[in-house]
Design a protein around this motif. Structure first.
Motif, PDB file in Angstrom:
ATOM      1  N   ASN A 169      34.777  30.323   8.463  1.00 23.95           N
ATOM      2  CA  ASN A 169      35.203  28.924   8.501  1.00 23.95           C
ATOM      3  C   ASN A 169      36.516  28.821   9.270  1.00 23.95           C
ATOM      4  O   ASN A 169      37.499  29.495   8.943  1.00 23.95           O
ATOM      5  CB  ASN A 169      35.360  28.404   7.067  1.00 23.95           C
ATOM      6  CG  ASN A 169      35.825  26.963   7.013  1.00 23.95           C
ATOM      7  OD1 ASN A 169      37.020  26.697   7.078  1.00 23.95           O
ATOM      8  ND2 ASN A 169      34.895  26.049   6.854  1.00 23.95           N
ATOM      9  N   GLN A 216      40.433  25.877  -2.851  1.00 27.99           N
ATOM     10  CA  GLN A 216      39.898  24.541  -3.149  1.00 27.99           C
ATOM     11  C   GLN A 216      38.453  24.576  -3.650  1.00 27.99           C
ATOM     12  O   GLN A 216      37.719  23.596  -3.519  1.00 27.99           O
ATOM     13  CB  GLN A 216      40.012  23.639  -1.918  1.00 27.99           C
ATOM     14  CG  GLN A 216      41.438  23.400  -1.473  1.00 27.99           C
ATOM     15  CD  GLN A 216      41.553  22.415  -0.322  1.00 27.99           C
ATOM     16  OE1 GLN A 216      40.750  21.487  -0.222  1.00 27.99           O
ATOM     17  NE2 GLN A 216      42.533  22.616   0.536  1.00 27.99           N
ATOM     18  N   GLU A 230      37.515  21.617  -5.724  1.00 24.80           N
ATOM     19  CA  GLU A 230      37.250  20.377  -4.997  1.00 24.80           C
ATOM     20  C   GLU A 230      35.883  20.442  -4.316  1.00 24.80           C
ATOM     21  O   GLU A 230      35.121  19.471  -4.312  1.00 24.80           O
ATOM     22  CB  GLU A 230      38.338  20.140  -3.951  1.00 24.80           C
ATOM     23  CG  GLU A 230      39.754  20.130  -4.488  1.00 24.80           C
ATOM     24  CD  GLU A 230      40.028  18.959  -5.409  1.00 24.80           C
ATOM     25  OE1 GLU A 230      39.330  17.929  -5.306  1.00 24.80           O
ATOM     26  OE2 GLU A 230      40.925  19.087  -6.268  1.00 24.80           O
ATOM     27  N   LEU A 231      35.555  21.586  -3.742  1.00 27.22           N
ATOM     28  CA  LEU A 231      34.312  21.722  -2.983  1.00 27.22           C
ATOM     29  C   LEU A 231      33.076  21.680  -3.868  1.00 27.22           C
ATOM     30  O   LEU A 231      31.991  21.315  -3.408  1.00 27.22           O
ATOM     31  CB  LEU A 231      34.321  23.035  -2.193  1.00 27.22           C
ATOM     32  CG  LEU A 231      35.435  23.207  -1.162  1.00 27.22           C
ATOM     33  CD1 LEU A 231      35.335  24.573  -0.501  1.00 27.22           C
ATOM     34  CD2 LEU A 231      35.391  22.105  -0.109  1.00 27.22           C
ATOM     35  N   LEU A 252      30.529  18.295  -4.343  1.00 31.71           N
ATOM     36  CA  LEU A 252      29.355  17.988  -3.524  1.00 31.71           C
ATOM     37  C   LEU A 252      28.098  18.556  -4.153  1.00 31.71           C
ATOM     38  O   LEU A 252      27.063  17.883  -4.238  1.00 31.71           O
ATOM     39  CB  LEU A 252      29.545  18.565  -2.123  1.00 31.71           C
ATOM     40  CG  LEU A 252      28.300  18.581  -1.222  1.00 31.71           C
ATOM     41  CD1 LEU A 252      27.866  17.160  -0.898  1.00 31.71           C
ATOM     42  CD2 LEU A 252      28.568  19.379   0.046  1.00 31.71           C
ATOM     43  N   TRP A 253      28.181  19.804  -4.631  1.00 29.31           N
ATOM     44  CA  TRP A 253      27.002  20.459  -5.189  1.00 29.31           C
ATOM     45  C   TRP A 253      26.665  19.923  -6.571  1.00 29.31           C
ATOM     46  O   TRP A 253      25.498  19.911  -6.973  1.00 29.31           O
ATOM     47  CB  TRP A 253      27.228  21.972  -5.209  1.00 29.31           C
ATOM     48  CG  TRP A 253      27.359  22.489  -3.815  1.00 29.31           C
ATOM     49  CD1 TRP A 253      28.507  22.824  -3.162  1.00 29.31           C
ATOM     50  CD2 TRP A 253      26.303  22.671  -2.869  1.00 29.31           C
ATOM     51  NE1 TRP A 253      28.242  23.207  -1.870  1.00 29.31           N
ATOM     52  CE2 TRP A 253      26.887  23.141  -1.664  1.00 29.31           C
ATOM     53  CE3 TRP A 253      24.923  22.499  -2.918  1.00 29.31           C
ATOM     54  CZ2 TRP A 253      26.136  23.425  -0.531  1.00 29.31           C
ATOM     55  CZ3 TRP A 253      24.167  22.790  -1.783  1.00 29.31           C
ATOM     56  CH2 TRP A 253      24.771  23.241  -0.617  1.00 29.31           C
ATOM     57  N   LEU A 277      30.429  16.563   9.139  1.00 27.17           N
ATOM     58  CA  LEU A 277      31.709  16.706   8.450  1.00 27.17           C
ATOM     59  C   LEU A 277      32.852  16.788   9.462  1.00 27.17           C
ATOM     60  O   LEU A 277      32.650  17.215  10.602  1.00 27.17           O
ATOM     61  CB  LEU A 277      31.699  17.979   7.592  1.00 27.17           C
ATOM     62  CG  LEU A 277      30.708  17.987   6.432  1.00 27.17           C
ATOM     63  CD1 LEU A 277      30.666  19.364   5.776  1.00 27.17           C
ATOM     64  CD2 LEU A 277      31.094  16.939   5.395  1.00 27.17           C
ATOM     65  N   THR A 289      37.465  21.699   8.534  1.00 29.18           N
ATOM     66  CA  THR A 289      37.709  21.528   7.107  1.00 29.18           C
ATOM     67  C   THR A 289      37.030  22.646   6.332  1.00 29.18           C
ATOM     68  O   THR A 289      36.013  23.192   6.768  1.00 29.18           O
ATOM     69  CB  THR A 289      37.177  20.179   6.583  1.00 29.18           C
ATOM     70  OG1 THR A 289      35.784  20.081   6.889  1.00 29.18           O
ATOM     71  CG2 THR A 289      37.918  19.016   7.199  1.00 29.18           C
ATOM     72  N   SER A 346      35.343  22.155   3.782  1.00 29.43           N
ATOM     73  CA  SER A 346      34.060  21.647   3.309  1.00 29.43           C
ATOM     74  C   SER A 346      32.900  22.083   4.191  1.00 29.43           C
ATOM     75  O   SER A 346      31.741  22.083   3.762  1.00 29.43           O
ATOM     76  CB  SER A 346      34.085  20.118   3.211  1.00 29.43           C
ATOM     77  OG  SER A 346      34.362  19.528   4.468  1.00 29.43           O
ATOM     78  N   GLU A 347      33.201  22.504   5.422  1.00 26.65           N
ATOM     79  CA  GLU A 347      32.142  22.971   6.307  1.00 26.65           C
ATOM     80  C   GLU A 347      31.476  24.247   5.795  1.00 26.65           C
ATOM     81  O   GLU A 347      30.371  24.593   6.227  1.00 26.65           O
ATOM     82  CB  GLU A 347      32.697  23.209   7.714  1.00 26.65           C
ATOM     83  CG  GLU A 347      33.040  21.938   8.458  1.00 26.65           C
ATOM     84  CD  GLU A 347      33.539  22.231   9.856  1.00 26.65           C
ATOM     85  OE1 GLU A 347      32.848  21.865  10.818  1.00 26.65           O
ATOM     86  OE2 GLU A 347      34.618  22.850   9.978  1.00 26.65           O
ATOM     87  N   SER A 360      30.239  24.604   2.935  1.00 22.44           N
ATOM     88  CA  SER A 360      29.034  24.147   2.228  1.00 22.44           C
ATOM     89  C   SER A 360      27.910  23.838   3.214  1.00 22.44           C
ATOM     90  O   SER A 360      26.745  24.201   2.994  1.00 22.44           O
ATOM     91  CB  SER A 360      29.355  22.901   1.394  1.00 22.44           C
ATOM     92  OG  SER A 360      30.192  23.219   0.301  1.00 22.44           O
ATOM     93  N   LYS A 361      28.250  23.165   4.295  1.00 20.70           N
ATOM     94  CA  LYS A 361      27.247  22.846   5.312  1.00 20.70           C
ATOM     95  C   LYS A 361      26.701  24.122   5.948  1.00 20.70           C
ATOM     96  O   LYS A 361      25.490  24.229   6.221  1.00 20.70           O
ATOM     97  CB  LYS A 361      27.867  21.945   6.380  1.00 20.70           C
ATOM     98  CG  LYS A 361      26.926  21.573   7.532  1.00 20.70           C
ATOM     99  CD  LYS A 361      27.652  20.691   8.533  1.00 20.70           C
ATOM    100  CE  LYS A 361      26.827  20.485   9.800  1.00 20.70           C
ATOM    101  NZ  LYS A 361      25.629  19.682   9.549  1.00 20.70           N
TER     102      LYS A 361
END
Length: 472
Positions: A377, A408, A411-412, A415-416, A434, A438, A440-441, A443-444
């Motif tokens: 990431n 984090q 925080e992540l 989504l799940w 997204l 970040t 959060s990517e 997860s993607k």
């Protein structure tokens, strides 16, 4: 009795769950009595979630001063004022306390009684000099630290999460009995604020968590200096001089200056008069049905005392269900709730739904395991936070579990939690757009790996592509 009250709803316990029920019910027109013998805000505000995260934050700042060389910042040894760190904890609690205060709830129209509550019949509770008759009751008394049956423990001075935050002098060597969330969070916080720390766990450290993920946490704590004794039960505790000695089953003796007992919790059901109200209970708490009703249909139990999990956010979810049921008579079910959990060490560890082991027990080989590491990431690389991983468990094209360890993670995991609760297809997550870069990517990226064998490793796909390319 000098006073009698008749109300629609009587809530026993002013922690997270009880406060949510009382506030929601009174603002929707119900008459409400709230009874609390201890601190308003309960364990979470005063002894749990809030002070522990505040102390972890203080430790994080101390840790930042001794790192940073890779960013061109010269590390320096932090000068920690332990008492000032505790003042930070107190300020955080004080800043939140008005929201949970007796004055606020009385301003909403709730009658607040600061007494111990005890049932005297199936629909009457006594609290001090007040007798409360209610159409419905909600027991939200929470839980307290469990004290293991260790020889000598009752003869020594020890701390629990209810008392450790009042300690103003830094422990020279903190011994922690229990390697769960409370034990490990307090271990890292005190280590970073200058204490030596040894964690003693009779079973397996973070035994409930996915082995692939928990090792990131344990490895990180070991590198920082936390000492572990895993699979080593304490058989005796004693004072010696100004210190404390814990003897393990194998005979090893560990000497420390202070002792924190973080070996589980037990529900607060003592002296509630449950038998007089026809309410059945076990060691785990009050027995409830899917709608959180006890064996006395007038009485609900929520949060820790309901024996379904010890999380503030679960108590809040229970509160919403009970308000719907008690005020509107709507059918509710607590059994289908998707509840995440987070360990707030650094790195954080978050889990929702099934772990890989649990998923294999439930679905056998019909699951797929998707992973992505933080080191892939770009935002993790820019921030030097590449120690981490996400693991997603997919069954029939939908996520049924997700675990994240790393920066984090708490925080992540949101989504799940939404994806599993709403039965969202993994394709929806993979197709998200997204912001870059970040965290959060990650997860993607994990979701997208679901299609790697289907698209990039499938000979049929390659044949179709070659065929299409021959077309004019």
């Amino acid at each position: 009795m000098s006073r009698e009250l008749k109300v629609d709803l009587c809530v026993i316990g002013a922690g997270s769950g009880g406060l949510s029920v009382a506030a929601g019910a009174v603002q929707m027109g119900a008459s409400v009595v709230l009874i609390e013998a201890g601190e308003m805000g309960g364990d979470c505000l005063n002894y749990g979630c809030v002070p522990s995260k505040a102390l972890l934050a203080a430790g994080k700042h101390a840790r930042a001063m001794s790192s940073g060389a890779e960013f061109g910042v010269a590390p320096v040894a932090p000068e920690v004022n332990f008492a000032a760190a505790k003042e930070h904890v107190d300020r955080v609690i004080a800043g939140i306390a008005p929201h949970d205060s007796q004055e606020r709830f009385e301003g909403l129209g709730v009658t607040v009684l600061r007494e111990h509550a005890r049932f005297v019949s199936d629909r009457v509770v006594e609290a001090g000099e007040v007798r409360v008759t209610a159409r419905r009751f909600v027991i939200a008394t929470g839980s307290r630290p469990g004290v293991p049956p260790i020889s000598g423990l009752g003869d020594v001075d020890y701390f629990t999460n209810e008392t450790i935050f009042g300690l103003q002098d830094r422990p020279e060597h903190l011994l922690v009995l229990g390697g769960g969330a409370i034990g490990l969070e307090m271990a890292q916080a005190h280590l970073r604020l200058g204490s030596r720390v040894t964690v003693i766990e009779a079973a397996e450290l973070l035994g409930r968590e996915d082995p692939d993920l928990r090792e990131f946490v344990l490895s990180g704590l070991r590198k920082e200096g936390v000492a572990f004794r895993e699979g080593a039960a304490a058989s005796n505790v004693r004072h010696e001089g100004e210190g404390i000695i814990v003897t393990l089953d194998g005979g090893e003796e560990i000497r420390g200056s202070h002792l924190l007992v973080a070996a589980g919790r037990q529900p607060n059901i003592d002296d509630l008069g449950l038998e007089a109200a026809g309410i059945r209970s076990t060691k785990a708490g009050i027995e409830v049905d899917a709608g959180l009703r006890s064996s006395n249909r007038r009485v609900y139990a929520i949060g820790d005392v309901a024996g379904q999990g010890q999380f503030t956010h679960l108590a809040g979810a229970h509160a919403g269900l009970v308000v719907r049921s008690a005020l509107f008579g709507l059918p509710v079910k607590a059994t289908g709730l998707v509840v995440p959990r987070v360990l707030y060490t650094e790195p954080e560890l978050a889990q929702v739904g099934l772990t890989e082991r649990e998923a294999r027990e439930a679905h056998g080989d019909a699951i797929e395991v998707l992973t992505a590491d933080y080191e892939g990431n770009d935002r993790a690389r820019t921030d030097g936070l590449t120690e981490g991983r996400i693991k997603v468990i997919v069954h029939k094209g939908k996520p049924v579990g997700a675990g994240i360890v790393g920066a984090q993670a708490g925080e992540l995991i949101g989504l799940w939690t939404l994806a599993i609760g709403s039965k969202t297809k993994i394709s929806t997550i993979a197709g998200m757009v997204l912001p870059y870069p970040t965290l959060s990517e990650v997860s993607k990226r994990a979701a997208g790996s679901y299609y790697t064998p289907r698209l990039f490793e499938n000979p049929m796909v390659k044949r179709i592509v070659r065929l299409v390319q021959r077309l004019p």
